[in-house]
Structure formats: structure tokens, C-alpha cells
Design a protein around this motif. Structure first.
Motif, PDB file in Angstrom:
ATOM      1  N   ARG A   1       0.824  -1.207   0.000  1.00 33.22           N
ATOM      2  CA  ARG A   1       0.000   0.000   0.000  1.00 33.22           C
ATOM      3  C   ARG A   1       0.858   1.256   0.000  1.00 33.22           C
ATOM      4  NH1 ARG A   1      -5.471  -0.867   1.899  1.00 33.22           N
ATOM      5  NH2 ARG A   1      -5.752  -3.080   2.275  1.00 33.22           N
ATOM      6  N   GLN A   2       0.389   2.258  -0.725  1.00 36.08           N
ATOM      7  CA  GLN A   2       1.069   3.553  -0.745  1.00 36.08           C
ATOM      8  C   GLN A   2       0.157   4.575  -0.064  1.00 36.08           C
ATOM      9  OE1 GLN A   2       4.268   4.843  -1.992  1.00 36.08           O
ATOM     10  NE2 GLN A   2       3.377   6.246  -0.522  1.00 36.08           N
ATOM     11  N   PRO A   3       0.424   4.902   1.189  1.00 35.37           N
ATOM     12  CA  PRO A   3      -0.419   5.912   1.852  1.00 35.37           C
ATOM     13  C   PRO A   3      -0.034   7.328   1.418  1.00 35.37           C
ATOM     14  CG  PRO A   3       1.198   5.054   3.394  1.00 35.37           C
ATOM     15  CD  PRO A   3       1.371   4.291   2.103  1.00 35.37           C
ATOM     16  N   TYR A   4      -0.990   8.223   1.521  1.00 33.51           N
ATOM     17  CA  TYR A   4      -0.801   9.631   1.186  1.00 33.51           C
ATOM     18  C   TYR A   4      -1.369  10.470   2.316  1.00 33.51           C
ATOM     19  CZ  TYR A   4       0.129   8.119  -3.561  1.00 33.51           C
ATOM     20  OH  TYR A   4       0.666   7.516  -4.666  1.00 33.51           O
ATOM     21  N   ARG A   5      -0.929  11.718   2.370  1.00 32.07           N
ATOM     22  CA  ARG A   5      -1.553  12.663   3.293  1.00 32.07           C
ATOM     23  C   ARG A   5      -1.763  13.973   2.554  1.00 32.07           C
ATOM     24  NH1 ARG A   5       3.296  13.368   7.341  1.00 32.07           N
ATOM     25  NH2 ARG A   5       4.782  14.252   5.889  1.00 32.07           N
ATOM     26  N   ILE A   6      -2.759  14.695   3.024  1.00 34.45           N
ATOM     27  CA  ILE A   6      -3.055  15.990   2.425  1.00 34.45           C
ATOM     28  C   ILE A   6      -2.019  17.001   2.918  1.00 34.45           C
ATOM     29  CG2 ILE A   6      -4.672  16.666   4.255  1.00 34.45           C
ATOM     30  CD1 ILE A   6      -6.410  17.910   1.966  1.00 34.45           C
ATOM     31  N   THR A   7      -1.601  17.887   2.035  1.00 31.28           N
ATOM     32  CA  THR A   7      -0.626  18.909   2.390  1.00 31.28           C
ATOM     33  C   THR A   7      -1.366  20.141   2.940  1.00 31.28           C
ATOM     34  OG1 THR A   7      -0.709  19.912   0.200  1.00 31.28           O
ATOM     35  CG2 THR A   7       0.942  18.160   0.541  1.00 31.28           C
ATOM     36  N   ALA A   8      -0.616  21.081   3.493  1.00 31.01           N
ATOM     37  CA  ALA A   8      -1.223  22.325   3.980  1.00 31.01           C
ATOM     38  C   ALA A   8      -1.910  23.056   2.824  1.00 31.01           C
ATOM     39  CB  ALA A   8      -0.169  23.209   4.635  1.00 31.01           C
ATOM     40  N   HIS A   9      -1.255  23.073   1.668  1.00 30.54           N
ATOM     41  CA  HIS A   9      -1.859  23.690   0.486  1.00 30.54           C
ATOM     42  C   HIS A   9      -3.138  22.950   0.093  1.00 30.54           C
ATOM     43  CE1 HIS A   9      -2.287  25.713  -3.318  1.00 30.54           C
ATOM     44  NE2 HIS A   9      -2.127  24.591  -3.989  1.00 30.54           N
TER      45      HIS A   9
END
Length: 74
Positions: free
Chosen positions: A40-48
Motif C-alpha cells: 500500500r502507498q499511503p498519502y496525506r493531504i498537504t497544507a496547500h
């Protein structure tokens, strides 16, 4: 993600649609990859990404409110 989207929206995205969207979000700097976990490749939302998402949700909220008010007039 595909299962979460299906449960939330009632729409099942194909892998090509999902991976294309992820690539666009990452290219725009709205999400960033985290360390891979097995397959799995997790992601997170950036401040932008948070700023953009908040602005778009605010717009949708205003649109929804106006639409509901107009329906009440019928």
C-alpha cells in the motif's frame, strides 16, 4: 481507497480513475506520499491541499444552501 469511496459516495471507481486522480493531486501539491506500507502507498493531504479543499467545500456548501432554498420555494 476504492472501498472507502464506494461506501461514502455509492460509486465504485476503477483503479485507472483512482490512480489518475492521485497522480493529479500529487502533481498539484495537494497530497504527498508517505512511506510505503507493504503493497500500500499511503498519502496525506498537504497544507496547500487543506486550503484548496476548504475553499472548494465552502463553495459547495454555499451552492447547496442556495439550491435547497430554491427547492423550498417550489
Amino acid at each position: 481507497m476504492i472501498e472507502d469511496i464506494a461506501a461514502l459516495c455509492g460509486t465504485r471507481l476503477g483503479p485507472g480513475t483512482l490512480y489518475g486522480a492521485i497522480a493529479r493531486l500529487e502533481k498539484q501539491g495537494w497530497i504527498e506520499p508517505l512511506a510505503q506500507e507493504e503493497r500500500r502507498q499511503p498519502y496525506r493531504i498537504t497544507a496547500h491541499g487543506v486550503r484548496v479543499l476548504r475553499a472548494r467545500l465552502d463553495t459547495l456548501a454555499r451552492f447547496t444552501k442556495a439550491g435547497l432554498e430554491r427547492l423550498d420555494e417550489i
